[in-house]
Design an enzyme around this catalytic site. Structure first.
Site, short mmCIF file in Angstrom:
data_model
loop_
_atom_site.label_atom_id
_atom_site.label_comp_id
_atom_site.label_asym_id
_atom_site.label_seq_id
_atom_site.Cartn_x
_atom_site.Cartn_y
_atom_site.Cartn_z
N LYS A 90 9.16 44.32 77.82
CA LYS A 90 8.65 45.03 76.65
C LYS A 90 7.28 44.45 76.32
O LYS A 90 7.09 43.23 76.39
CB LYS A 90 9.62 44.82 75.48
CG LYS A 90 9.25 45.54 74.20
CD LYS A 90 10.30 45.31 73.11
CE LYS A 90 9.99 46.07 71.84
NZ LYS A 90 11.01 45.85 70.80
N SER A 173 12.81 50.13 68.75
CA SER A 173 11.47 50.13 69.27
C SER A 173 11.36 49.83 70.76
O SER A 173 10.28 50.05 71.35
CB SER A 173 10.65 49.08 68.50
OG SER A 173 11.17 47.79 68.73
N SER A 197 16.56 47.18 67.62
CA SER A 197 15.69 47.71 68.67
C SER A 197 16.12 47.47 70.11
O SER A 197 15.49 48.00 71.03
CB SER A 197 14.28 47.16 68.50
OG SER A 197 13.63 47.89 67.49
N1 GLN Z 1 14.14 50.46 63.44
C1 GLN Z 1 13.96 49.22 62.80
C2 GLN Z 1 12.57 49.12 62.22
O1 GLN Z 1 11.88 50.07 62.30
C3 GLN Z 1 14.24 48.09 63.74
C4 GLN Z 1 13.12 47.76 64.65
C5 GLN Z 1 13.37 46.57 65.51
O2 GLN Z 1 14.50 46.12 65.67
N2 GLN Z 1 12.30 46.02 66.04
O3 GLN Z 1 12.17 48.13 61.69
#
Ligand code: GLN
Length: 507
Positions: A90, A173, A197
């Protein structure tokens, strides 16, 4: 070489992308395939699937240099546990030989002088990096529509496509990671999970992913979003592969991450094949309320039945503050983000506005140009909840409820060994469907946020398909340090079912 051996080698090569990490590592060790051949195979798949928008950077020379070094170690008999196994990172992890952008314009073209600890641990075990994967900007998002970077094969930013239906989001994400693993462009990928995420994109793309206990994996070199929540973890097709990768990724890093736990590196594969007889699986009633779509519920219910057949007992439990996890998370995560992102001011890293009148103007123009809408929204929320006069009402209050959420889990774990439920209320939605509505995105995080706030390990396991033939994942949440048990619970399920072996059409 005999004709029979040549045929075997040929078969192994044409089919390499269908092998698990575990099988690939064995094929490489037996010298049935070389690390260079494996890397070339996946690099060519990446090139023929650029339509997915999963990769932000590839560098064939850098990948092949790592593969040649792996082949030399394989020949010399000094191979590591993942010697020659291709994987991808990532783009939130910094890497020395590839750009590191966190999906942000702010870091366009940025090259780190060092590798993140997780990246160097995998590299030291012999893994070969195929490139960097698309993600929401600074890991803020649930759909990967917030990336400001242009994927390989495109000339402008482009949302990552879900390989199961190209008109749908892959989740976020870590959307690039999930799409690339599901489309078999890489046998595995790293991801990060702050509020879901790893688990949510794994669920939306029909793969397996685990977020370990907070502190298991070093955050050094992971571009920070919310430091008290951020954790790295593997995304692969099977729990067995996740166990192998997680064992390499985790371990103390006291000089570089003061929150990394002082626990010896563990072999998470050790418990695979433990019997599930008598295992108490807690089923939280709050995870099965009105908000859960019927198709996701049906797939999760049927997985729970499979667990009963395997000898587990279902125990009804309650996590009464589940709903509160949304406001609590969306206060704490932006608060920490607003602080973490203050380092991007045009002085040391990445983007700097081309024209400005003085220092203040330079900061303002740099940050206005460099950050996307969602990141700016979170900086504003975070700055607000931390400001004098609102700190007590919002931030402090959220911290208190966070403690209660963690305590609710400990109470639940007195009656069960682990917890099961859905990862997300629905299957993956259409690209654009929620992009104008941040709150709709936030609400979809409801089932992943509680474990994140408590710092507990959680994973997603494919358990079937829901509406529009899209994959459904089941979430398993364990108590602190129980990753081995979680992975075994998922592994036993995968020995019984073949959801994790299904692949999208055309892959
Ligand atoms: N969807 C969550 C956010 O927007 C989690 C994102 C994540 O785990 N990086 O913060």
């Amino acid at each position: 070489m005999s004709a029979a051996m040549e045929t075997k080698l040929h078969l192994a090569q044409g089919d390499l992308h269908n092998h698990s990490v575990t099988d690939l590592a064995a094929l490489l060790r037996a010298r049935k395939v070389s690390a260079v051949e494996a890397a070339q195979h996946f690099l060519s798949r990446i090139q023929s699937h650029t339509n997915l928008g999963a990769f932000l950077s590839v560098d064939e020379d850098a990948t092949l240099a790592q593969a040649r070094a792996a082949d030399a170690r394989l020949a010399a008999g000094t191979a590591g546990a993942l010697e020659g196994v291709p994987l991808a990172h990532k783009d939130i992890f910094v890497t020395r030989d590839w750009p590191s952008t966190a999906g942000s314009k702010m870091l366009s073209g940025y090259r780190s002088p060092f590798d993140a600890t997780v990246v160097s641990r995998l590299k030291d075990a012999g893994a070969v990096n195929l490139g960097k994967l698309n993600c929401d900007e600074f890991a803020m998002g649930s759909s990967n529509e917030n990336s400001a970077q242009c994927p390989v094969g495109f000339i402008a930013p482009e949302p990552v496509k879900n390989p199961w239906d190209l008109s749908r989001i892959p989740g976020g994400s870590s959307g690039g990671s999930a799409a690339a693993v599901a489309a078999r462009l890489t046998p595995a990928a790293t991801g990060t999970d702050t509020g879901g995420s790893i688990r949510q994109p794994a669920s939306f793309c029909g793969i397996t992913g685990i977020k370990p206990t907070y502190g298991r994996a070093s955050r050094y070199g992971m571009i920070a979003f919310a430091s008290s929540l951020d954790q790295a973890g593997p995304m692969a097709r099977t729990a067995q592969d996740c166990a192998l990768l997680l064992s390499t990724m985790c371990g103390p890093d006291p000089d570089r991450d003061s929150t990394s736990l002082d626990l010896p590196a563990e072999d998470f594969s050790r418990q695979l094949n433990d019997s599930l007889e008598g295992l108490r699986i807690g089923v939280p009633e709050e995870f099965f309320g009105e908000g859960l779509s019927t198709d996701v519920r049906a797939a999760v219910d049927s997985a729970l039945k499979t667990y009963e057949k395997l000898g587990a007992k279902l125990v009804r439990i309650s996590l009464p503050r589940t709903e509160l996890s949304i406001p609590v998370y969306y206060i704490i995560a932006p608060a920490e983000a607003s602080s973490n992102l203050s380092r991007f001011d045009g002085v040391k890293f990445g983007h700097r506005a081309a024209q400005y009148t003085d220092l203040g103007d330079m900061y303002q123009k740099t940050r206005t140009e460099g950050f996307g809408d969602e990141v700016k929204r979170r900086i504003m929320i975070g700055t607000y909840v931390l400001s004098h006069g609102y700190y007590d009402a919002y931030y402090l209050q959220a911290q208190k409820i966070r403690r209660m959420i963690a305590a609710d889990f400990q109470q639940a774990f007195q009656r069960c060994d682990l917890i099961a439920g859905p990862v997300a209320p629905t299957v993956a939605w259409k690209i654009g469907e929620k992009s104008d509505d941040p709150v709709a995105n936030y609400l979809a995080d409801i089932f992943t946020l509680p474990a994140s706030l408590a710092g507990l390990p959680g994973m997603s396991v494919p358990v079937g398909f829901g509406a529009n033939a899209m994959p459904v994942g089941m979430q398993l949440i364990g108590n602190y340090f129980c990753e081995g048990q979680l992975l075994n619970t998922a592994h036993r399920f995968q020995l019984e079912t073949d959801w994790h072996n299904r692949k999208p059409a055309g892959v």
